[in-house]
Design a protein around this motif. Sequence first.
Motif, PDB file in Angstrom:
ATOM      1  N   ALA A  45      11.087 -12.553  12.922  1.00 54.86           N
ATOM      2  CA  ALA A  45       9.843 -12.918  12.258  1.00 54.86           C
ATOM      3  C   ALA A  45       9.765 -12.221  10.913  1.00 54.86           C
ATOM      4  O   ALA A  45      10.022 -11.017  10.804  1.00 54.86           O
ATOM      5  N   PRO A  46       9.416 -12.937   9.848  1.00 51.24           N
ATOM      6  CA  PRO A  46       9.238 -12.295   8.554  1.00 51.24           C
ATOM      7  C   PRO A  46       7.979 -11.431   8.534  1.00 51.24           C
ATOM      8  O   PRO A  46       7.057 -11.622   9.339  1.00 51.24           O
ATOM      9  N   SER A  47       7.935 -10.473   7.624  1.00 53.28           N
ATOM     10  CA  SER A  47       6.740  -9.677   7.385  1.00 53.28           C
ATOM     11  C   SER A  47       6.006 -10.302   6.208  1.00 53.28           C
ATOM     12  O   SER A  47       6.565 -10.413   5.110  1.00 53.28           O
ATOM     13  N   VAL A  48       4.763 -10.718   6.425  1.00 51.63           N
ATOM     14  CA  VAL A  48       4.033 -11.496   5.430  1.00 51.63           C
ATOM     15  C   VAL A  48       2.759 -10.768   5.016  1.00 51.63           C
ATOM     16  O   VAL A  48       2.014 -10.250   5.853  1.00 51.63           O
ATOM     17  N   ARG A  49       2.515 -10.742   3.698  1.00 50.88           N
ATOM     18  CA  ARG A  49       1.249 -10.260   3.147  1.00 50.88           C
ATOM     19  C   ARG A  49       0.719 -11.317   2.181  1.00 50.88           C
ATOM     20  O   ARG A  49       1.497 -12.069   1.586  1.00 50.88           O
ATOM     21  N   VAL A  50      -0.588 -11.345   2.039  1.00 51.81           N
ATOM     22  CA  VAL A  50      -1.187 -12.276   1.084  1.00 51.81           C
ATOM     23  C   VAL A  50      -2.289 -11.556   0.316  1.00 51.81           C
ATOM     24  O   VAL A  50      -2.822 -10.529   0.757  1.00 51.81           O
ATOM     25  N   ARG A  51      -2.609 -12.109  -0.833  1.00 50.63           N
ATOM     26  CA  ARG A  51      -3.850 -11.755  -1.512  1.00 50.63           C
ATOM     27  C   ARG A  51      -4.484 -13.053  -1.987  1.00 50.63           C
ATOM     28  O   ARG A  51      -3.785 -14.039  -2.262  1.00 50.63           O
ATOM     29  N   THR A  52      -5.804 -13.065  -2.042  1.00 47.38           N
ATOM     30  CA  THR A  52      -6.506 -14.303  -2.356  1.00 47.38           C
ATOM     31  C   THR A  52      -7.524 -14.057  -3.466  1.00 47.38           C
ATOM     32  O   THR A  52      -7.973 -12.928  -3.690  1.00 47.38           O
ATOM     33  N   ARG A  53      -7.888 -15.151  -4.107  1.00 52.46           N
ATOM     34  CA  ARG A  53      -8.869 -15.077  -5.196  1.00 52.46           C
ATOM     35  C   ARG A  53     -10.223 -15.583  -4.683  1.00 52.46           C
ATOM     36  O   ARG A  53     -10.346 -16.724  -4.249  1.00 52.46           O
ATOM     37  N   ARG A  54     -11.207 -14.683  -4.758  1.00 51.14           N
ATOM     38  CA  ARG A  54     -12.567 -14.998  -4.334  1.00 51.14           C
ATOM     39  C   ARG A  54     -13.501 -14.763  -5.515  1.00 51.14           C
ATOM     40  O   ARG A  54     -13.541 -13.655  -6.053  1.00 51.14           O
ATOM     41  N   ALA A  55     -14.224 -15.795  -5.894  1.00 52.99           N
ATOM     42  CA  ALA A  55     -15.179 -15.699  -7.005  1.00 52.99           C
ATOM     43  C   ALA A  55     -14.528 -15.103  -8.245  1.00 52.99           C
ATOM     44  O   ALA A  55     -15.111 -14.271  -8.944  1.00 52.99           O
ATOM     45  N   GLY A  56     -13.274 -15.511  -8.505  1.00 49.21           N
ATOM     46  CA  GLY A  56     -12.580 -15.091  -9.712  1.00 49.21           C
ATOM     47  C   GLY A  56     -11.889 -13.748  -9.620  1.00 49.21           C
ATOM     48  O   GLY A  56     -11.238 -13.317 -10.590  1.00 49.21           O
ATOM     49  N   THR A  57     -11.988 -13.064  -8.489  1.00 46.99           N
ATOM     50  CA  THR A  57     -11.402 -11.728  -8.337  1.00 46.99           C
ATOM     51  C   THR A  57     -10.342 -11.754  -7.244  1.00 46.99           C
ATOM     52  O   THR A  57     -10.568 -12.276  -6.147  1.00 46.99           O
ATOM     53  N   TRP A  58      -9.188 -11.166  -7.555  1.00 46.93           N
ATOM     54  CA  TRP A  58      -8.107 -11.101  -6.578  1.00 46.93           C
ATOM     55  C   TRP A  58      -8.330  -9.933  -5.624  1.00 46.93           C
ATOM     56  O   TRP A  58      -8.698  -8.841  -6.042  1.00 46.93           O
ATOM     57  N   SER A  59      -8.090 -10.193  -4.352  1.00 44.15           N
ATOM     58  CA  SER A  59      -8.234  -9.156  -3.322  1.00 44.15           C
ATOM     59  C   SER A  59      -7.020  -8.241  -3.341  1.00 44.15           C
ATOM     60  O   SER A  59      -6.033  -8.487  -4.044  1.00 44.15           O
ATOM     61  N   SER A  60      -7.075  -7.196  -2.539  1.00 42.68           N
ATOM     62  CA  SER A  60      -5.890  -6.378  -2.289  1.00 42.68           C
ATOM     63  C   SER A  60      -4.965  -7.145  -1.347  1.00 42.68           C
ATOM     64  O   SER A  60      -5.339  -8.168  -0.767  1.00 42.68           O
ATOM     65  N   TRP A  61      -3.749  -6.657  -1.193  1.00 43.55           N
ATOM     66  CA  TRP A  61      -2.788  -7.314  -0.296  1.00 43.55           C
ATOM     67  C   TRP A  61      -3.219  -7.119   1.149  1.00 43.55           C
ATOM     68  O   TRP A  61      -3.648  -6.029   1.544  1.00 43.55           O
ATOM     69  N   TRP A  62      -3.086  -8.183   1.916  1.00 34.08           N
ATOM     70  CA  TRP A  62      -3.585  -8.203   3.298  1.00 34.08           C
ATOM     71  C   TRP A  62      -2.460  -8.669   4.220  1.00 34.08           C
ATOM     72  O   TRP A  62      -1.853  -9.712   3.984  1.00 34.08           O
ATOM     73  N   PRO A  63      -2.158  -7.915   5.294  1.00 42.60           N
ATOM     74  CA  PRO A  63      -1.059  -8.311   6.180  1.00 42.60           C
ATOM     75  C   PRO A  63      -1.454  -9.465   7.098  1.00 42.60           C
ATOM     76  O   PRO A  63      -2.607  -9.565   7.530  1.00 42.60           O
ATOM     77  N   LEU A  64      -0.492 -10.321   7.405  1.00 34.72           N
ATOM     78  CA  LEU A  64      -0.653 -11.388   8.390  1.00 34.72           C
ATOM     79  C   LEU A  64       0.298 -11.097   9.545  1.00 34.72           C
ATOM     80  O   LEU A  64       1.492 -11.365   9.455  1.00 34.72           O
TER      81      LEU A  64
END
Length: 530
Positions: A45-64
């Motif tokens: 299984a790969p190790s996956v992280r994401v960050r998302t844009r909410r109201a124009g601001t990027w979040s910190s990296w978040w593990p899945l």
Amino acid sequence: MDTLEVPVATAGVQSVGLSHWRSNPLDASTFTMIGFVWATNSSQAPSVRVRTRRAGTWSSWWPLPPAHEAAAAGSTTASDHTGTELVWVGVSDGVQFDIRGVLAPQMRLVLLYPKPLPSDANVPSVGPAGASIPSTVLEGTTNATERLRPSILSRATWGADESWRDSAPRYNSAFQQVHVHHTASVNDYTAADVPAIIRGMYRYHTRNLGWSDLAYNFVVDRFGRVWEGRAGGVARRVRGAHTLGFNATSAGVAVIGNFEVGIPDPRIPNAVAAIAAWKLSRWSGDPLAQARVVSEGSDKFAAGRSVVLPVIDGHRDTNDTACPGSHLYALLPQIRQRTRALMDEAAKTLLAVIDPAGVSGTAELGGVLTVTPGRVDATDATFTYAWMRDGTAIPGATSPTYTCAPADFGRTLSVSITASAPGRLPVTQVAPVGGRVTARPTITLTTRVRGRRVGVKVVLIAPAGVQRVPSGSVRIRIAGRHATKSLVDGVAGVRSPRLRPGMKSVAVVYTSDNGYETASASTTVQIPKS
């Protein structure tokens, strides 16, 4: 429900190091949940992280984190995909992902937007379970398990589309454990977000991962609410798809949130304990004990291996995962103790009333009322009292006697009597006093003689502290002659005709009215000869 699947290979992914890939920031239509799926023939299984844009601001990296479940997962046909957990990230319109380890075959990014339904906002926002012993404990049922049954919000309440399920529920033949999970989602969701979050999980599990139903038997939100997960009946031993290798004798409870980074609200462990107490009580489980369980095969315990595990454990106890997060995992001892306390309380028998309680005395201003507590079937029972005025407790009125006060005038009194005994459930009786509290007015009687006529003035005075002026009428008798006069602001009067000389009697009788009791007064007057 809006959904988008994007092959990772076409999403601008670039190598940024050894076994390390990252996409460019990607614009997207509105989404609230994100996951990744790939073919089950991937070697790891790969190790996956994401960050998302909410109201124009990027979040910190978040593990899945990876979804730990067998490919078949109870479906009528085996799934050819596995993936990460689906994580709620809030309303977003941009995403960037980071992958380490391997780029798994047929790896795809999944974006979901389970749109809110009008009914979502109507679900109670306060958790119905866990804050205290369920109220049904005090209702006299002899079935301890039913006393423990928590309030559970149904699949219909969160909006399950039952056509998405691809097979009938499967049932286990034994029950040994409760496995505690977290969903690894962002923790700032609102109460109204929860039904859509569960619908998104259901959609992802059935349509993207190919499982037969939502993986978890129960879902708990950060408000302490308990939701029905997998179909099949909350009171039955429904086989879930939550804990790889250990689904055959257990139920899975998933808490929405990430408790590797967040601190659980106190309502969460209470809600988990409420579910565990109910389920374990049905099959005589001990929440403080350990169970010997045979693994069906996980990434931590090979198939056929006999493993000793806590009856209430965390996902990390059975699989190679951080779930349910360090902070929630640290609360498992508290959850076990709380579960035990709930089960012990429910197992107590209710005190039985042999002779009912009652009240003696007269409900009048200044009158003393006394409780007769009656008898229950325990010689070591103690009694507590709470006097009430029109059903509301009177501050400080907790003794077995009560003196009617001016504030009680015209009101109805009662007393709540609670009997308690060690090892038993308390029983409460409410004894009415009967009728409204009355008062006796004071009568002042003034006479004046002129020209062999007697003038009489009657004044009725309310007791101190009572604001209501006596009303109604008085009957005035002068030397055998009677007259009935209405009170005006508590005052009435009359003048007699000429009377013969001599001593004459004067009397007045007030007829009870508007909460006042009957009262009377009398005097004599001398009629002169001249």
